[in-house]
Design an enzyme around this catalytic site. Structure first.
Site, PDB file in Angstrom:
ATOM      1  N   LYS A 106      27.412  -9.132 -41.189  1.00 41.34           N
ATOM      2  CA  LYS A 106      26.526 -10.009 -42.179  1.00 41.34           C
ATOM      3  C   LYS A 106      27.069 -10.327 -43.436  1.00 41.34           C
ATOM      4  O   LYS A 106      26.948 -11.338 -43.975  1.00 41.34           O
ATOM      5  CB  LYS A 106      25.173  -9.540 -42.118  1.00 41.34           C
ATOM      6  CG  LYS A 106      24.431  -9.823 -40.807  1.00 41.34           C
ATOM      7  CD  LYS A 106      22.928  -9.113 -40.826  1.00 41.34           C
ATOM      8  CE  LYS A 106      22.367  -9.186 -39.246  1.00 41.34           C
ATOM      9  NZ  LYS A 106      22.717  -8.342 -38.507  1.00 41.34           N
TER      10      LYS A 106
HETATM   11  C1  LIG Z   1      22.547  -8.549 -37.103  1.00 41.09           C
HETATM   12  C2  LIG Z   1      23.593  -7.488 -36.221  1.00 41.09           C
HETATM   13  C3  LIG Z   1      23.997  -7.884 -34.981  1.00 41.09           C
HETATM   14  C4  LIG Z   1      23.161  -9.119 -34.144  1.00 41.09           C
HETATM   15  O1  LIG Z   1      23.829 -10.407 -34.692  1.00 41.09           O
HETATM   16  P1  LIG Z   1      23.007 -11.690 -34.369  1.00 41.09           P
HETATM   17  O2  LIG Z   1      23.787 -12.702 -35.038  1.00 41.09           O
HETATM   18  O3  LIG Z   1      21.553 -11.350 -34.803  1.00 41.09           O
HETATM   19  O4  LIG Z   1      23.088 -11.933 -32.856  1.00 41.09           O
HETATM   20  C5  LIG Z   1      24.673  -7.174 -34.259  1.00 41.09           C
HETATM   21  N1  LIG Z   1      25.161  -5.980 -34.755  1.00 41.09           N
HETATM   22  C6  LIG Z   1      24.875  -5.724 -36.001  1.00 41.09           C
HETATM   23  C7  LIG Z   1      25.601  -4.524 -36.493  1.00 41.09           C
HETATM   24  C8  LIG Z   1      23.973  -6.385 -36.720  1.00 41.09           C
HETATM   25  O5  LIG Z   1      23.856  -6.206 -38.095  1.00 41.09           O
END
Ligand SMILES: *Cc1c(COP(=O)(O)O)cnc(C)c1O
Length: 486
Positions: A106
């Site tokens: 993210k």
């Molecule tokens: C947020 C997250 C996900 C999921 O991603 P999405 O975009 O919500 O599908 C998977 N793995 C980790 C480590 C995350 O922080």
């Protein structure tokens, strides 16, 4: 140019970013996907790729401005020179997206979102202060706080469930909880927090109209577009390393929660990147069920807490974008499907539209599968993966054996394994419930140095504060006042 999934009216990129969601609840999608010359993209480095793609989606921004936003976002807080890293282990490729300041993917989108947002606001002529109010079950919170820290005229409040996040995740958030950025534990579960955030966002009387309210969640199109770049980057690297020929298709496996990450892959494919399958890896909550096979979706009744918390989701917030494309970009059909989801908790995509979802597949992993995958990849290939990435690895094995598909595959590694030391240690056959102690043990066993952003985190625990459902509204108002925004 963008439009909402629920109506055809065009919206500028600036409006899509500032408003996050259309007034009627629709999500913004590109009206037309930009066509780019692949040959040109392959020759760019990560920052160049990122600038080129952002520029194509947001033509309202000057090229120089985009380049500056990108170079400021991807500075030395990222631990590898190319922002992301691709490595091979056991015949499959891992795209490491976790080298940013909070060690999860993210960081990549959230590092550019604040500047994109501020520039958009300027273009729209708003000079009000901004409150970014974000509900988090873990990774979004720290990435948002890290990204917003130090932005002028911006207050950022992140609410996390008091007993719902790991201690490392909590301390990561509290570390960035200073100045106008605040992380607060909320006395309730994630759903209760989302309810509170939604109420504050929709009832403009609560905080008054002198402030712009925004959220850092992935319903914002500004969270999705910056992620398109790494799909191109992975492809270009495979070509330049001689692993594939230019034009050859590859598959991607994406650990999926709110369906935001994999959506960027979908955009990349529609922009011409040679992608075979986009394989969604799910945990026991199996949010997508057999959607891609049968076209049927039914909301599951109860959320299960798993060792992959970022994927503990019942209805992915980006599902509506998928429905939009499955429904042939027809608002009427989207409205019908979302109405059915709202009233019956279920919907069915009609047969012909289902064909449009051929490029997707989904597989899920139990907790046991997840732990075995971590153990297997480490003991056989000497490569340590986090639990979310391990769900991806398990899905990859499932897909490979069922579909008998030999296409080269890239698994998106979404978090650093040291973010979840207790679970990773358990997978390696060692029990350790204290996450901070676990970090040391894990570092000792694997010889991997603990990243600087994780050391000394414990001391931030002292910053912890709790809001209750009754006090949250008045505390939020007081907070804005204290930040000089009211
Ligand atoms: C947020 C997250 C996900 C999921 O991603 P999405 O975009 O919500 O599908 C998977 N793995 C980790 C480590 C995350 O922080």
């Amino acid at each position: 140019m963008f439009r909402s999934t629920r109506q055809n009216r065009p919206a500028s990129g600036e409006r899509a970013i500032v408003e996050g969601m259309d007034g009627d609840g629709g999500l913004f999608v590109p009206k037309v996907l930009p066509a780019l010359s692949l040959d040109e993209l392959y020759s760019l480095d990560y920052r160049g790729l990122s600038s080129r793609i952002l520029g194509a989606y947001f033509p309202g921004f000057a090229e120089e401005k985009i380049k500056r936003i990108v170079s400021e976002a991807y500075d030395d807080r990222f631990a590898v020179p190319e922002v992301v890293n691709l490595r091979e282990a056991g015949g499959v490729y891992f795209l490491e997206l976790f080298h940013g300041p909070t060690l999860a993917f993210k960081d990549i989108a959230l590092s550019v979102l604040p500047s994109l947002y501020m520039e958009s606001k300027k273009k729209m002529g708003s000079d009000k202060g901004t409150l970014f109010l974000t509900a988090t079950s873990g990774d979004t919170g720290s990435a948002a706080l890290a990204a917003f820290s130090g932005m002028p005229e911006v207050a950022s409040v992140v609410l996390y469930p008091e007993n719902g996040v790991g201690s490392i995740q909590e301390c990561q958030m509290l570390r960035y909880s200073e100045g106008r950025s605040l992380a607060v534990a909320y006395d309730g579960d994630f759903d209760a927090i989302q309810g509170f955030v939604k109420r504050v966002m929709t009832d403009k009387d609560i905080l008054g109209r002198d402030i712009d309210l925004a959220s850092a969640n992935s319903i914002n199109i500004g969270r999705l577009i910056p992620q398109v770049a790494y799909y191109f980057y992975a492809y270009a690297r495979l070509v330049s390393d001689g692993a594939i020929k230019a034009g050859e298709k590859i598959n991607f496996v994406v650990p999926t929660g709110n369906f935001g990450n994999v959506f960027a892959g979908y955009f990349a494919r529609r922009m011409g990147l040679p992608v075979g399958r986009l394989i969604c890896a799910l945990n026991r909550n199996r949010s997508l069920g057999k959607l891609f096979k049968t076209g049927r979706f039914r909301r599951r009744k109860r959320l299960i807490k798993t060792i992959t918390p970022a994927m503990d989701i019942l209805v992915p917030s980006n599902l509506e974008r998928l429905l939009y494309y499955a429904a042939g970009e027809e608002s009427e059909a989207v409205l019908e499907l979302t109405r059915s989801l709202r009233t019956r908790g279920a919907f069915r995509i009609p047969g012909p539209a289902l064909a449009g979802m051929n490029g997707f597949a989904s597989y899920w992993a139990s907790e046991k599968d997840t732990l075995s995958a971590i153990n297997y990849v480490y003991s056989r290939h000497g490569y340590l993966i986090d639990p979310h990435t391990a769900v991806g690895y398990h899905a990859y094995l499932q897909y490979k054996s069922r579909a008998r598909d030999k296409t080269k595959t890239v698994i998106l590694a979404t978090a650093h394994p040291f973010k979840f030391p207790a679970t990773v240690l358990k997978a390696l056959g060692k029990d350790c419930d204290d996450e901070f102690l676990g970090l040391e043990v894990l570092s000792g066993i694997t010889g991997i140095e603990t990243s600087a952003s994780l050391t000394g985190l414990e001391k931030y625990r002292a910053r912890k504060s709790v809001w209750t459902a009754d006090s949250a509204e008045s505390k939020l108002k007081a907070r804005l006042k204290a930040c000089g925004l009211r």
